[in-house]
Design an enzyme around this catalytic site. Structure first.
Site, PDB file in Angstrom:
ATOM      1  N   ASP A   7       0.865  -1.171   0.000  1.00 49.42           N
ATOM      2  CA  ASP A   7       0.000   0.000   0.000  1.00 49.42           C
ATOM      3  C   ASP A   7       0.908   1.230   0.000  1.00 49.42           C
ATOM      4  O   ASP A   7       2.116   1.131   0.253  1.00 49.42           O
ATOM      5  CB  ASP A   7      -0.893  -0.020   1.238  1.00 49.42           C
ATOM      6  CG  ASP A   7      -1.723   1.230   1.389  1.00 49.42           C
ATOM      7  OD1 ASP A   7      -2.385   1.633   0.412  1.00 49.42           O
ATOM      8  OD2 ASP A   7      -1.679   1.841   2.473  1.00 49.42           O
ATOM      9  N   ASP A  32       0.039   5.225   1.041  1.00 52.03           N
ATOM     10  CA  ASP A  32      -0.067   6.191   2.139  1.00 52.03           C
ATOM     11  C   ASP A  32      -0.132   5.492   3.492  1.00 52.03           C
ATOM     12  O   ASP A  32      -1.005   4.666   3.729  1.00 52.03           O
ATOM     13  CB  ASP A  32      -1.304   7.069   1.949  1.00 52.03           C
ATOM     14  CG  ASP A  32      -1.280   7.800   0.614  1.00 52.03           C
ATOM     15  OD1 ASP A  32      -0.313   8.522   0.366  1.00 52.03           O
ATOM     16  OD2 ASP A  32      -2.218   7.610  -0.187  1.00 52.03           O
TER      17      ASP A  32
END
Length: 216
Positions: A10, A12
């Site tokens: 992922d 952020d």
């Protein structure tokens, strides 16, 4: 065969500490539309798409389109990280380990491709593929983003490990058939099958990843 054969991150809050940059961008852009944005709004949109935040601003009366507000948010974040990519502690060393071991990696994110490309430019030899909100028809928590990431790397989902910090992303990766390492995020992620929790990003080393097992 060595496991994992690929690692999918992922973006952020997992690879980079951009959540504060997104929070600042949302407050700034909301302010230009005579609106406020607070921590409750941050939590309500955490793990969602940038368009979710833009749509909320439109629902509250912003006159620009969702697409235009999305562009404004991305522009603000890219500008704020342009001089130094804010990799989270432990991530640069992990990326170096993956590169040295010849294990490919990808970014799989609900964020925009323009923002993820800024990060991947800081580790071009290992973060070779990006799946962003722009590239799929169904965002996380649907499995489509992680399935697309595995396909781009040419590795079966079962042989991949995902690294995530939010429930929508964890659900997406588990549904795609991957073991997921859950790093600390802004909101707790519930326990569940194929979820391995760590107390810090620095715990995620190549030796740690190699100690995991693929889903049965």
């Amino acid at each position: 065969m060595t496991y994992p054969r690929a690692v999918l991150f992922d973006h952020d809050g997992t690879l980079v500490d951009t959540e504060p940059h997104w929070a600042a961008a949302k407050r700034h852009v909301a302010g230009t539309h005579q609106q406020s944005w607070d921590t409750e709004d941050d939590h309500a949109t955490l793990g969602g798409t940038v368009q979710d935040a833009a749509r909320l601003m439109v629902e509250r009366g912003a006159t620009d389109s969702v697409e235009e507000i999305t562009r404004q948010l991305a522009e603000h974040v890219i500008g704020s990280v342009d001089h130094e990519i804010p990799f989270l502690p432990g991530i640069p060393s992990l990326l170096r380990e993956l590169k040295e071991a010849g294990i490919p990696a990808a970014i799989v994110t609900n964020a925009l491709g323009s923002v993820a490309r800024t990060t991947s430019a800081g580790a071009p030899d290992v973060l070779t593929r990006i799946v962003s909100h722009d590239d799929v028809s169904r965002a996380k928590p649907d499995p489509e983003p992680y399935l697309a990431g595995a396909r781009l790397l040419g590795v079966p989902p079962r042989d991949c490990v995902a690294v995530e910090d939010s429930e929508p992303g964890v659900e997406s990766a588990v549904a795609a058939g991957m073991t997921v390492v859950v790093v600390p995020g802004d909101k707790p992620v519930p326990e569940g099958p194929h979820r391995v929790f760590v107390s810090s990003h620095e715990d995620v080393t190549l030796d740690f990843l190699r100690s995991l097992t693929p889903p049965a």
